[in-house]
Scaffold this motif. Structure first.
Motif, PDB file in Angstrom:
ATOM      1  N   PRO A 291       0.796  -1.233   0.000  1.00  0.00           N
ATOM      2  CA  PRO A 291       0.000   0.000   0.000  1.00  0.00           C
ATOM      3  C   PRO A 291       0.823   1.274   0.000  1.00  0.00           C
ATOM      4  O   PRO A 291       0.300   2.350  -0.291  1.00  0.00           O
ATOM      5  CB  PRO A 291      -0.844  -0.114   1.270  1.00  0.00           C
ATOM      6  CG  PRO A 291      -0.088  -1.060   2.156  1.00  0.00           C
ATOM      7  CD  PRO A 291       0.579  -2.028   1.229  1.00  0.00           C
ATOM      8  N   GLU A 292       2.129   1.168   0.324  1.00  0.00           N
ATOM      9  CA  GLU A 292       3.010   2.335   0.248  1.00  0.00           C
ATOM     10  C   GLU A 292       3.824   2.354  -1.044  1.00  0.00           C
ATOM     11  O   GLU A 292       4.640   3.244  -1.255  1.00  0.00           O
ATOM     12  CB  GLU A 292       3.962   2.350   1.444  1.00  0.00           C
ATOM     13  CG  GLU A 292       3.269   2.597   2.764  1.00  0.00           C
ATOM     14  CD  GLU A 292       4.260   2.748   3.899  1.00  0.00           C
ATOM     15  OE1 GLU A 292       4.404   3.880   4.400  1.00  0.00           O
ATOM     16  OE2 GLU A 292       4.900   1.745   4.293  1.00  0.00           O
TER      17      GLU A 292
ATOM     18  N   LEU B 129       0.436  -3.383   7.107  1.00  0.00           N
ATOM     19  CA  LEU B 129       1.647  -3.231   6.292  1.00  0.00           C
ATOM     20  C   LEU B 129       2.203  -1.812   6.341  1.00  0.00           C
ATOM     21  O   LEU B 129       3.287  -1.555   5.802  1.00  0.00           O
ATOM     22  CB  LEU B 129       1.350  -3.616   4.837  1.00  0.00           C
ATOM     23  CG  LEU B 129       0.925  -5.069   4.615  1.00  0.00           C
ATOM     24  CD1 LEU B 129       0.547  -5.300   3.158  1.00  0.00           C
ATOM     25  CD2 LEU B 129       2.034  -6.026   5.027  1.00  0.00           C
ATOM     26  N   LEU B 130       1.482  -0.916   6.992  1.00  0.00           N
ATOM     27  CA  LEU B 130       1.943   0.474   7.103  1.00  0.00           C
ATOM     28  C   LEU B 130       2.809   0.710   8.331  1.00  0.00           C
ATOM     29  O   LEU B 130       3.161   1.850   8.630  1.00  0.00           O
ATOM     30  CB  LEU B 130       0.740   1.423   7.120  1.00  0.00           C
ATOM     31  CG  LEU B 130      -0.136   1.425   5.869  1.00  0.00           C
ATOM     32  CD1 LEU B 130      -1.280   2.413   6.023  1.00  0.00           C
ATOM     33  CD2 LEU B 130       0.683   1.742   4.623  1.00  0.00           C
TER      34      LEU B 130
ATOM     35  N   ARG C 152       1.852   4.164   9.447  1.00  0.00           N
ATOM     36  CA  ARG C 152       2.057   5.429   8.741  1.00  0.00           C
ATOM     37  C   ARG C 152       0.838   5.644   7.838  1.00  0.00           C
ATOM     38  O   ARG C 152       0.887   5.325   6.635  1.00  0.00           O
ATOM     39  CB  ARG C 152       3.355   5.373   7.940  1.00  0.00           C
ATOM     40  CG  ARG C 152       4.600   5.124   8.782  1.00  0.00           C
ATOM     41  CD  ARG C 152       5.830   4.909   7.914  1.00  0.00           C
ATOM     42  NE  ARG C 152       5.738   3.680   7.129  1.00  0.00           N
ATOM     43  CZ  ARG C 152       6.085   2.469   7.576  1.00  0.00           C
ATOM     44  NH1 ARG C 152       6.536   2.324   8.810  1.00  0.00           N
ATOM     45  NH2 ARG C 152       5.966   1.417   6.807  1.00  0.00           N
ATOM     46  N   LEU C 153      -0.241   6.139   8.409  1.00  0.00           N
ATOM     47  CA  LEU C 153      -1.517   6.195   7.701  1.00  0.00           C
ATOM     48  C   LEU C 153      -1.435   7.090   6.474  1.00  0.00           C
ATOM     49  O   LEU C 153      -0.848   8.169   6.503  1.00  0.00           O
ATOM     50  CB  LEU C 153      -2.612   6.681   8.653  1.00  0.00           C
ATOM     51  CG  LEU C 153      -2.839   5.773   9.871  1.00  0.00           C
ATOM     52  CD1 LEU C 153      -3.831   6.408  10.834  1.00  0.00           C
ATOM     53  CD2 LEU C 153      -3.310   4.395   9.444  1.00  0.00           C
TER      54      LEU C 153
ATOM     55  N   SER D 164      -6.151  -0.744   4.181  1.00  0.00           N
ATOM     56  CA  SER D 164      -5.443   0.496   4.496  1.00  0.00           C
ATOM     57  C   SER D 164      -5.955   1.679   3.697  1.00  0.00           C
ATOM     58  O   SER D 164      -5.571   2.809   3.966  1.00  0.00           O
ATOM     59  CB  SER D 164      -3.943   0.323   4.201  1.00  0.00           C
ATOM     60  OG  SER D 164      -3.748   0.042   2.817  1.00  0.00           O
ATOM     61  N   SER D 165      -6.806   1.432   2.704  1.00  0.00           N
ATOM     62  CA  SER D 165      -7.116   2.463   1.716  1.00  0.00           C
ATOM     63  C   SER D 165      -8.604   2.713   1.574  1.00  0.00           C
ATOM     64  O   SER D 165      -9.443   1.994   2.111  1.00  0.00           O
ATOM     65  CB  SER D 165      -6.544   2.065   0.356  1.00  0.00           C
ATOM     66  OG  SER D 165      -7.207   0.908  -0.128  1.00  0.00           O
ATOM     67  N   THR D 166      -8.933   3.750   0.806  1.00  0.00           N
ATOM     68  CA  THR D 166     -10.312   4.085   0.460  1.00  0.00           C
ATOM     69  C   THR D 166     -10.354   4.379  -1.033  1.00  0.00           C
ATOM     70  O   THR D 166     -10.807   5.430  -1.468  1.00  0.00           O
ATOM     71  CB  THR D 166     -10.805   5.299   1.280  1.00  0.00           C
ATOM     72  OG1 THR D 166     -10.476   5.110   2.664  1.00  0.00           O
ATOM     73  CG2 THR D 166     -12.322   5.462   1.180  1.00  0.00           C
ATOM     74  N   ASP D 167      -9.855   3.432  -1.826  1.00  0.00           N
ATOM     75  CA  ASP D 167      -9.752   3.677  -3.268  1.00  0.00           C
ATOM     76  C   ASP D 167     -10.858   3.007  -4.069  1.00  0.00           C
ATOM     77  O   ASP D 167     -10.800   2.972  -5.302  1.00  0.00           O
ATOM     78  CB  ASP D 167      -8.374   3.259  -3.795  1.00  0.00           C
ATOM     79  CG  ASP D 167      -8.176   1.753  -3.888  1.00  0.00           C
ATOM     80  OD1 ASP D 167      -9.013   1.002  -3.359  1.00  0.00           O
ATOM     81  OD2 ASP D 167      -7.165   1.335  -4.491  1.00  0.00           O
TER      82      ASP D 167
END
Length: 378
Positions: free
Chosen positions: A71-72, A106-107, A112-113, A146-149
């Motif tokens: 995700p990063e 995984l952040l 690390r949001l 982790s996301s809002t995609d």
């Protein structure tokens, strides 16, 4: 007299996976009752630990390593699980989880949001790897995101194209949704013959006060102002994607799961189902419980919301139908939690003396909990 004991916990979120929790509970139980037949059926509801649950509980399951884009944007070593051939899935079933490919864990710790930039591309890459292997069916767990995609990263990795008004591919993550104007789904692969089943314990729609951004965005680092921007981006994405996939309904139960990844999977043609029930069926929990004299289940925090589709509630229902008593182990048991349906309970926080101690070494206190339950109800 020797007993048959089934141990079927969920993961203790953020501290220990379901398979490791089950093993620790079994170790503690056997320390008191070594002659008992202890059978592990680690559970999951689609979030972290889903792959581990299947790998542990299904004989012949194989871990299939895969390197994906985290995700990063960095490389992440993950794995999907290949379940053995069955009559309805002759080439096997692939189990892929979002948590280990695009999840919030995984952040880092603390995470690390990245509310606008975290994405689901790695999840799509792992799905593509399972399809390339030739599986007959896919089971996808979509918790712990982790996301809002909206699943845009996942769909892109599978072959979809999303562009702005100038034909330029949109940036990854939620950031790109505000400018999306065109969707091309022609590059998406066909669903495998047995279809795609999506596991989630979330029934939220994509948009609005109960939607992905409003309910889960703050957990991923979004401020109140950010939530409004994220929701608007998801609404635009829904209009554009919906024009190409009109069967995908933003209001569908679970469309808002995993930052809208549920919606993206609906657009591909997948089916969303309650995670706990589907995992229980696939790992053979009903049969295992039917042969048991006691079941032990658990999760990290058991509270007033735990009866709403969570693993312990589902395991308890299966045990009740079979007339088998069930015990509960939790990291903490809230004062408002109704535990009257359990034959016994054990709190890791109480055993360890504090929540910090319990979370610092969960395996140790799960062993202690298993031993305590063996003494209490064995």
């Amino acid at each position: 007299m020797a007993r048959t004991v089934v141990i079927a916990p969920d993961s203790f979120k953020g501290t220990i996976a379901a398979a490791a929790a089950a093993a620790a509970l079994a170790q503690g139980w056997r320390s008191e009752r070594p002659a008992d037949d202890v059978r592990l059926r680690p559970m999951a509801d689609g979030g972290e630990g889903t792959v581990d649950a299947f790998a542990t509980a299904v004989p012949g399951a194989r871990r299939m390593p895969v390197t994906v884009t985290g995700p990063e944007g960095d490389e992440v070593e993950a794995a999907w699980v290949l379940l053995p051939s069955t009559p309805d899935a002759p080439a096997g079933t692939g189990v892929v989880e979002l948590a280990s490919t695009s999840g919030i864990e995984l952040l880092g710790t603390p995470p690390r949001l990245r509310p606008f930039d975290a994405h689901t591309r790695g999840f799509g890459e792992a799905i593509a790897a399972a399809l390339a292997h030739g599986v007959s069916r896919l089971v996808l767990g979509i918790g712990s995101s982790s996301s809002t995609d909206g699943g845009a990263g996942m769909l892109t990795a599978l072959g979809a194209r999303f562009a702005d008004a100038h034909g330029t591919p949109i940036p990854g993550g939620a950031r790109g949704l505000a400018g999306v104007s065109n969707a091309d789904l022609s590059g998406l692969p066909a669903l495998p013959p047995g279809g795609v089943t999506v596991l989630s314990d979330v029934t939220n729609p994509l948009l609005g006060a109960r939607g992905a951004a409003s309910v889960f965005g703050p957990q991923k680092g979004a401020s109140p102002d950010d939530v409004a921007v994220l929701d608007a981006g998801l609404a635009r994405f829904a209009r554009v994607l919906g024009a190409e996939a009109p069967h995908a309904e933003p209001d569908a139960a679970g469309a808002g799961a995993a930052g809208g990844t549920g919606f993206g999977l609906l657009a591909w043609g997948a089916s969303l189902v309650p995670g706990s029930a589907a995992v229980a069926e696939l790992v053979g929990l009903d049969d295992a419980v039917g042969a048991a004299s006691l079941v032990i289940t658990g999760e990290g925090s058991y509270d007033g919301q735990s009866d709403a589709g969570k693993v312990p509630a589902h395991v308890r229902a299966i045990a009740a139908a079979a007339g088998v008593p069930v015990a509960l182990v939790a990291g903490r048991i809230a004062t408002d939690a109704d535990v009257s349906g359990f034959a016994a309970t054990a709190s890791l926080t109480s055993l360890a003396g504090s929540a910090e101690a319990a979370m610092g070494d969960p395996a140790r206190w799960l062993v202690a909990a298993g031993a305590a339950l063996a003494r209490a109800v064995g």
